[in-house]
Design a protein around this motif. Structure first.
Motif, PDB file in Angstrom:
ATOM      1  N   GLY A  43       0.812  -1.210   0.000  1.00  0.00           N
ATOM      2  CA  GLY A  43       0.000   0.000   0.000  1.00  0.00           C
ATOM      3  C   GLY A  43       0.846   1.260   0.000  1.00  0.00           C
ATOM      4  N   GLY A  46       2.739   1.638  -3.389  1.00  0.00           N
ATOM      5  CA  GLY A  46       1.872   2.146  -4.448  1.00  0.00           C
ATOM      6  C   GLY A  46       1.659   3.646  -4.348  1.00  0.00           C
ATOM      7  N   CYS A  47       1.439   4.123  -3.140  1.00  0.00           N
ATOM      8  CA  CYS A  47       1.232   5.561  -2.926  1.00  0.00           C
ATOM      9  C   CYS A  47       2.495   6.359  -3.237  1.00  0.00           C
ATOM     10  CB  CYS A  47       0.775   5.830  -1.491  1.00  0.00           C
ATOM     11  SG  CYS A  47      -0.894   5.246  -1.134  1.00  0.00           S
ATOM     12  N   VAL A  50       2.899   6.622  -7.025  1.00  0.00           N
ATOM     13  CA  VAL A  50       1.982   7.620  -7.589  1.00  0.00           C
ATOM     14  C   VAL A  50       2.460   9.024  -7.242  1.00  0.00           C
ATOM     15  CG1 VAL A  50      -0.373   8.555  -7.444  1.00  0.00           C
ATOM     16  CG2 VAL A  50      -0.009   6.083  -7.673  1.00  0.00           C
ATOM     17  N   TRP A  51       2.902   9.226  -6.007  1.00  0.00           N
ATOM     18  CA  TRP A  51       3.399  10.539  -5.555  1.00  0.00           C
ATOM     19  C   TRP A  51       4.537  11.003  -6.462  1.00  0.00           C
ATOM     20  CZ3 TRP A  51       8.007  12.484  -3.581  1.00  0.00           C
ATOM     21  CH2 TRP A  51       7.929  13.669  -2.868  1.00  0.00           C
ATOM     22  N   LEU A  58      -0.579  13.907  -4.185  1.00  0.00           N
ATOM     23  CA  LEU A  58      -1.431  12.736  -4.003  1.00  0.00           C
ATOM     24  C   LEU A  58      -2.878  13.180  -3.850  1.00  0.00           C
ATOM     25  CD1 LEU A  58       0.342  10.410  -1.414  1.00  0.00           C
ATOM     26  CD2 LEU A  58       0.018   9.988  -3.839  1.00  0.00           C
ATOM     27  N   ASP A  59      -3.775  12.324  -4.272  1.00  0.00           N
ATOM     28  CA  ASP A  59      -5.195  12.588  -4.045  1.00  0.00           C
ATOM     29  C   ASP A  59      -5.523  12.290  -2.580  1.00  0.00           C
ATOM     30  OD1 ASP A  59      -6.403   9.651  -3.903  1.00  0.00           O
ATOM     31  OD2 ASP A  59      -4.922   9.703  -5.526  1.00  0.00           O
ATOM     32  N   ARG A  62      -5.374   8.529  -1.317  1.00  0.00           N
ATOM     33  CA  ARG A  62      -4.032   7.983  -1.063  1.00  0.00           C
ATOM     34  C   ARG A  62      -3.409   8.619   0.178  1.00  0.00           C
ATOM     35  NH1 ARG A  62      -4.320   7.627  -6.720  1.00  0.00           N
ATOM     36  NH2 ARG A  62      -4.019   5.481  -7.428  1.00  0.00           N
ATOM     37  N   GLN A  63      -3.708   9.879   0.427  1.00  0.00           N
ATOM     38  CA  GLN A  63      -3.218  10.501   1.662  1.00  0.00           C
ATOM     39  C   GLN A  63      -3.820   9.799   2.875  1.00  0.00           C
ATOM     40  OE1 GLN A  63      -4.115  14.667   1.112  1.00  0.00           O
ATOM     41  NE2 GLN A  63      -2.029  15.093   0.452  1.00  0.00           N
ATOM     42  N   THR A  65      -4.824   6.721   2.949  1.00  0.00           N
ATOM     43  CA  THR A  65      -4.165   5.410   3.005  1.00  0.00           C
ATOM     44  C   THR A  65      -2.829   5.511   3.725  1.00  0.00           C
ATOM     45  OG1 THR A  65      -5.234   4.615   0.987  1.00  0.00           O
ATOM     46  CG2 THR A  65      -3.149   3.556   1.595  1.00  0.00           C
ATOM     47  N   LEU A  66      -2.043   6.515   3.388  1.00  0.00           N
ATOM     48  CA  LEU A  66      -0.731   6.676   4.029  1.00  0.00           C
ATOM     49  C   LEU A  66      -0.864   6.986   5.514  1.00  0.00           C
ATOM     50  CD1 LEU A  66       1.202   8.575   1.238  1.00  0.00           C
ATOM     51  CD2 LEU A  66       1.603   6.236   2.034  1.00  0.00           C
TER      52      LEU A  66
END
Length: 102
Positions: A43, A46-47, A50-51, A58-59, A62-63, A65-66
């Motif tokens: 996870g 992946g973030c 994308v970052w 990040l959208d 995803r923020q 998620t982090l």
């Protein structure tokens, strides 16, 4: 702007280290504090990917998620005693923290 550039450089260096490091074998079968480290690693990775592709953005999903992954790591880290595992997970946490920051 300088802070962003420094953060991007820090993420790039940490990401290179992370990609070169093998996933700790024991963490494939042990879930400290009930945290699945394989899923957590995937996870965050992946973030971070994308970052980097989005130029340090990040959208909101995803923020979240982090932030969730960081909290999960904070629950699990006190139960991890192996030095190599700790190094791996602390670097992963740092990546999550840096990429989630606005």
């Amino acid at each position: 702007m300088r802070g962003t550039s420094e953060r991007e450089n820090a993420v790039t260096l940490l990401w290179q280290e992370h990609l070169a490091a093998p996933f700790p074998p024991r963490l494939r079968t042990v879930d400290p504090a009930g945290v699945d480290m394989v899923l957590l690693d995937a996870g965050i990775a992946g973030c971070v990917s994308v970052w980097q592709k989005n130029g340090g953005r990040l959208d909101a999903g995803r923020q979240r998620t982090l932030h969730h992954c960081t909290r999960e790591l904070d629950r699990a880290l006190p139960l991890v005693t192996d030095a190599a595992e700790l190094r791996y997970l602390l670097r992963l946490r740092q990546l999550a923290e840096l990429t989630a920051a606005h």
